[in-house]
Structures are given as structure tokens and as C-alpha cells.
Design a protein around this motif. Structure first.
Motif, short mmCIF file in Angstrom:
data_model
loop_
_atom_site.label_atom_id
_atom_site.label_comp_id
_atom_site.label_asym_id
_atom_site.label_seq_id
_atom_site.Cartn_x
_atom_site.Cartn_y
_atom_site.Cartn_z
N ARG A 1 -3.71 -6.39 0.04
CA ARG A 1 -3.13 -6.27 -1.29
C ARG A 1 -3.85 -5.18 -2.08
N ALA A 2 -3.18 -4.66 -3.08
CA ALA A 2 -3.76 -3.65 -3.96
C ALA A 2 -3.51 -4.09 -5.41
N PHE A 3 -4.29 -3.52 -6.33
CA PHE A 3 -4.08 -3.85 -7.74
C PHE A 3 -4.59 -2.73 -8.62
N TYR A 4 -4.14 -2.76 -9.87
CA TYR A 4 -4.71 -1.88 -10.89
C TYR A 4 -4.93 -2.67 -12.16
N ARG A 5 -5.84 -2.21 -12.96
CA ARG A 5 -6.22 -2.86 -14.21
C ARG A 5 -5.67 -2.07 -15.39
N GLY A 6 -5.67 -2.69 -16.55
CA GLY A 6 -5.33 -1.97 -17.76
C GLY A 6 -3.88 -2.05 -18.18
N LEU B 1 -5.87 2.90 -8.02
CA LEU B 1 -5.28 1.74 -7.37
C LEU B 1 -6.35 1.22 -6.42
N HIS B 2 -6.74 -0.02 -6.58
CA HIS B 2 -7.83 -0.62 -5.81
C HIS B 2 -7.30 -1.50 -4.69
N PRO C 1 1.00 -0.67 -1.08
CA PRO C 1 1.97 0.39 -0.76
C PRO C 1 1.35 1.49 0.09
N GLU C 2 2.19 2.27 0.75
CA GLU C 2 1.70 3.41 1.51
C GLU C 2 1.19 4.51 0.59
N THR C 3 1.82 4.66 -0.55
CA THR C 3 1.38 5.62 -1.56
C THR C 3 1.26 4.89 -2.89
N PRO C 4 0.32 5.30 -3.73
CA PRO C 4 0.14 4.64 -5.03
C PRO C 4 1.33 4.88 -5.96
N SER D 1 1.32 8.31 -11.13
CA SER D 1 0.15 8.57 -11.98
C SER D 1 -1.10 7.79 -11.57
N LEU D 2 -1.08 7.13 -10.42
CA LEU D 2 -2.27 6.46 -9.90
C LEU D 2 -2.70 7.12 -8.60
N ALA D 3 -3.98 7.01 -8.28
CA ALA D 3 -4.53 7.51 -7.01
C ALA D 3 -5.37 6.39 -6.41
N TRP D 4 -5.50 6.40 -5.10
CA TRP D 4 -6.34 5.40 -4.44
C TRP D 4 -7.78 5.54 -4.90
N CYS D 5 -8.47 4.43 -5.06
CA CYS D 5 -9.89 4.42 -5.36
C CYS D 5 -10.62 4.88 -4.10
#
Length: 94
Positions: free
Chosen positions: A2-7, A22-23, A57-60, A63-67
């Protein structure tokens, strides 16, 4: 995985401008399902629920990038880090 983002703002329904990463969710350790591989907390706080994407996801999203730290630690955990390092060395040798 799983992935997540904050804010994400529960009041406005929009992501804060300073959120850029994206974490990858850590599923073991002291806080499974509540923190990223890099240690960023992944649980809800007042007016800022965590947005969890399951499966990752395969891509974030836009406007997000992988951590980078999460990706590196996840690669090490899954045994892909050596393979990636060999590919980088091969590219550098060209």
C-alpha cells in the motif's frame, strides 16, 4: 503493498501544497500499517486524514513523487536493491 500521502485537508478536500511525496506503507515493525518505510507517520491527525492507496499505483498521482527513502528501503526489504545497484553500475560504465 500500500502507499499513502499526508496533508489532505478534511475541511477543504484538497491536498496541501507542501505535500510532494507518496510513501510506501510499512506492514511490520512497531507500528504496522501506521507508518511509512521511511518512518513518516501514516495515521490520521486532526483535520488531516491519511489518503491510503491500496494497492500502490505504478506511478504516483499528479504532483506527487515517490519518497526516495521509502523506495530504497522497500527495495532492500524485497531483495531488489542489489539488482538496481548492478543496473546503475552498468549504466554508469557506458
Amino acid at each position: 503493498m500500500r502507499a499513502f500521502y499526508r496533508g489532505y485537508s478534511a475541511l477543504t478536500g484538497r491536498r496541501a501544497a507542501q505535500v510532494r511525496r507518496l510513501h510506501i506503507m510499512r506492514e511490520d515493525g512497531p507500528m504496522p500499517g501506521r507508518q511509512a518505510e521511511c518512518g513518516t507517520h501514516g495515521h490520521d491527525v486532526t483535520h488531516s486524514p491519511t489518503v491510503i492507496i491500496d494497492p500502490a499505483p505504478e506511478t504516483p498521482p499528479a504532483s506527487l513523487a515517490w519518497c526516495p527513502r521509502c523506495v530504497g528501503l522497500a527495495a532492500a526489504r524485497t531483495g531488489l536493491l542489489d539488482q538496481w545497484a548492478a543496473q546503475l553500475a552498468a549504466e554508469a560504465a557506458r
